[in-house]
Design a protein around this motif. Structure first.
Motif, mmCIF file in Angstrom:
data_model
loop_
_atom_site.group_PDB
_atom_site.id
_atom_site.type_symbol
_atom_site.label_atom_id
_atom_site.label_comp_id
_atom_site.label_asym_id
_atom_site.label_seq_id
_atom_site.Cartn_x
_atom_site.Cartn_y
_atom_site.Cartn_z
ATOM 1 N N THR A 109 -13.430 7.051 -7.386
ATOM 2 C CA THR A 109 -12.245 7.900 -7.352
ATOM 3 C C THR A 109 -11.323 7.479 -6.215
ATOM 4 O OG1 THR A 109 -13.651 9.491 -6.168
ATOM 5 C CG2 THR A 109 -13.198 9.922 -8.484
ATOM 6 N N ARG A 131 -7.298 10.979 -14.000
ATOM 7 C CA ARG A 131 -8.530 11.766 -13.937
ATOM 8 C C ARG A 131 -8.713 12.662 -15.161
ATOM 9 N NH1 ARG A 131 -5.271 13.716 -9.548
ATOM 10 N NH2 ARG A 131 -4.401 15.783 -9.959
ATOM 11 N N ASP A 134 -15.900 7.072 -3.472
ATOM 12 C CA ASP A 134 -14.461 6.822 -3.454
ATOM 13 C C ASP A 134 -14.146 5.329 -3.412
ATOM 14 O OD1 ASP A 134 -13.631 9.483 -3.504
ATOM 15 O OD2 ASP A 134 -13.701 9.665 -1.311
ATOM 16 N N PRO A 156 -8.099 17.169 -6.227
ATOM 17 C CA PRO A 156 -9.051 17.169 -7.346
ATOM 18 C C PRO A 156 -9.465 15.745 -7.690
ATOM 19 C CG PRO A 156 -6.819 17.573 -8.129
ATOM 20 C CD PRO A 156 -6.750 17.613 -6.632
ATOM 21 N N LYS A 157 -10.693 15.607 -8.203
ATOM 22 C CA LYS A 157 -11.227 14.290 -8.543
ATOM 23 C C LYS A 157 -11.805 14.301 -9.954
ATOM 24 C CE LYS A 157 -12.584 12.880 -3.858
ATOM 25 N NZ LYS A 157 -13.706 12.338 -3.039
ATOM 26 N N ASN A 195 -3.462 10.389 0.339
ATOM 27 C CA ASN A 195 -3.718 11.231 -0.829
ATOM 28 C C ASN A 195 -2.437 11.782 -1.445
ATOM 29 O OD1 ASN A 195 -6.473 10.936 -1.253
ATOM 30 N ND2 ASN A 195 -7.016 12.574 0.161
ATOM 31 N N PRO A 255 -4.424 10.520 -6.118
ATOM 32 C CA PRO A 255 -5.744 10.777 -5.547
ATOM 33 C C PRO A 255 -6.646 11.425 -6.581
ATOM 34 C CG PRO A 255 -4.106 12.316 -4.679
ATOM 35 C CD PRO A 255 -3.351 11.250 -5.412
ATOM 36 N N GLY A 256 -7.878 10.936 -6.655
ATOM 37 C CA GLY A 256 -8.828 11.489 -7.619
ATOM 38 C C GLY A 256 -8.828 10.812 -8.960
ATOM 39 N N ASP A 257 -7.841 9.950 -9.242
ATOM 40 C CA ASP A 257 -7.896 9.133 -10.455
ATOM 41 C C ASP A 257 -9.042 8.136 -10.348
ATOM 42 O OD1 ASP A 257 -5.712 10.407 -11.571
ATOM 43 O OD2 ASP A 257 -4.277 8.809 -11.101
#
Length: 235
Positions: free
Chosen positions: A54, A176, A79, A10-11, A148, A160-162
C-alpha cells in the motif's frame, strides 16, 4: 513551499494486496483495461523481484529529501514508499540509510520518480527499489512538502493506500477501491493465458486461436507467393 503530513489514510485490504502480489505488473494492468502503469522510465535497481504493498506518498521539492524523512514515520508493515517531486529531478534523494529505516518498519520497497543511490547496498540488503535515475548527487533538507497526498507519476494518480505492484517490467497502481475486482480479473487473465500457453506448446498458432486470419482478411491483407509479389519466376 508549505505542505501537510496526513496521518491514518484508508488503505486497501491486506488480503487483496496479497492477492495482487501473485501477478505481474503487465497482468494487473491488462486486468484493469491497460491502465495504471507509471511509465517505462521507472526501472528496478534489482532483477527478479516482485512486490505489492500500500502506497505512502511523498511530494518533495527537487533535490530535497526532507519529506522522505517525515514520511518514514508514517510508514508501516506492508507499505511501499512512493516519492515524486514538484518538478523533474534526478538527484540521488534516497539511499541505504533510508532503506535501513524503512526495512525496520516493515516497508516492502520504494518507487521514486527521481534519483536513487547506494544501489549495490540496496541489492545486498534486499530492499526493492524502482527509480527514474541512479545518481550519486546528494540533496538538502530545506523545503517543506507533503506526505500522504495524491501524487501524479507517469500520467497516473497515486493516492495513499492505493496498491502498488512492481516487478522487472515496471510499476502499476491499483486504486484501493478496485483492489479486489482487479485481483479477481488478474486471476481470470492468468487462467486464460495458461490455456493459451498450453495450446501454443501443442503447436496451435495465435492466428487460429484468436481468429486473426479473419481479421487480416477483413483488413484486406492477402497471402501471395513470392513469385506473385516480385514478378520473378523463382527459377
Amino acid at each position: 513551499m508549505s505542505g501537510v503530513i496526513v496521518t491514518g489514510p484508508p488503505k486497501a485490504d491486506a488480503r487483496d494486496v496479497e492477492a495482487l502480489g501473485r501477478y505481474g505488473v503487465a497482468t494487473v494492468s491488462e486486468a484493469m483495461g491497460r491502465t495504471g502503469l507509471l511509465g517505462p522510465g521507472l526501472r528496478p535497481v534489482q532483477q527478479g523481484v516482485r512486490v505489492a504493498g500500500t502506497a505512502v506518498t511523498v511530494l518533495s521539492w527537487p533535490g530535497d529529501n526532507l519529506m522522505i524523512h517525515a514520511a518514514v514515520e508514517q510508514c508501516g508493515e506492508g507499505d511501499i514508499l512512493v516519492v515524486t517531486t514538484t518538478s523533474p529531478s534526478t538527484d540521488g534523494m534516497f539511499g541505504e540509510l533510508f532503506a535501513t529505516a524503512l526495512a525496520r518498519r516493515g516497508v516492502r520497497g520504494l518507487v521514486i520518480n527521481a534519483g536513487i543511490r547506494d544501489t549495490q547496498e540496496l541489492r545486498d540488503m534486499g530492499f526493492a527499489a524502482w527509480s527514474r535515475a541512479v545518481s550519486a548527487q546528494g540533496t538538502v533538507k530545506a523545503t517543506g512538502g507533503s506526505v500522504n497526498v495524491p501524487v501524479a507519476i507517469g500520467g497516473q494518480v497515486v493516492r495513499p493506500g492505493d496498491v502498488i505492484v512492481a516487478d522487472d517490467d515496471g510499476v502499476v497502481v491499483v486504486p484501493r477501491e478496485r483492489a479486489r475486482e482487479t485481483a479477481e480479473a488478474s486471476e481470470a487473465r492468468e487462467a486464460k493465458e495458461a490455456a493459451a500457453r498450453a495450446a501454443f506448446l501443442d503447436g496451435q498458432l495465435g492466428l487460429d486461436r484468436y481468429g486473426l486470419r479473419e481479421k487480416l482478411a477483413g483488413l484486406g491483407v492477402r497471402y501471395v507467393t513470392y513469385a506473385e509479389h516480385t514478378g520473378e519466376s523463382g527459377s
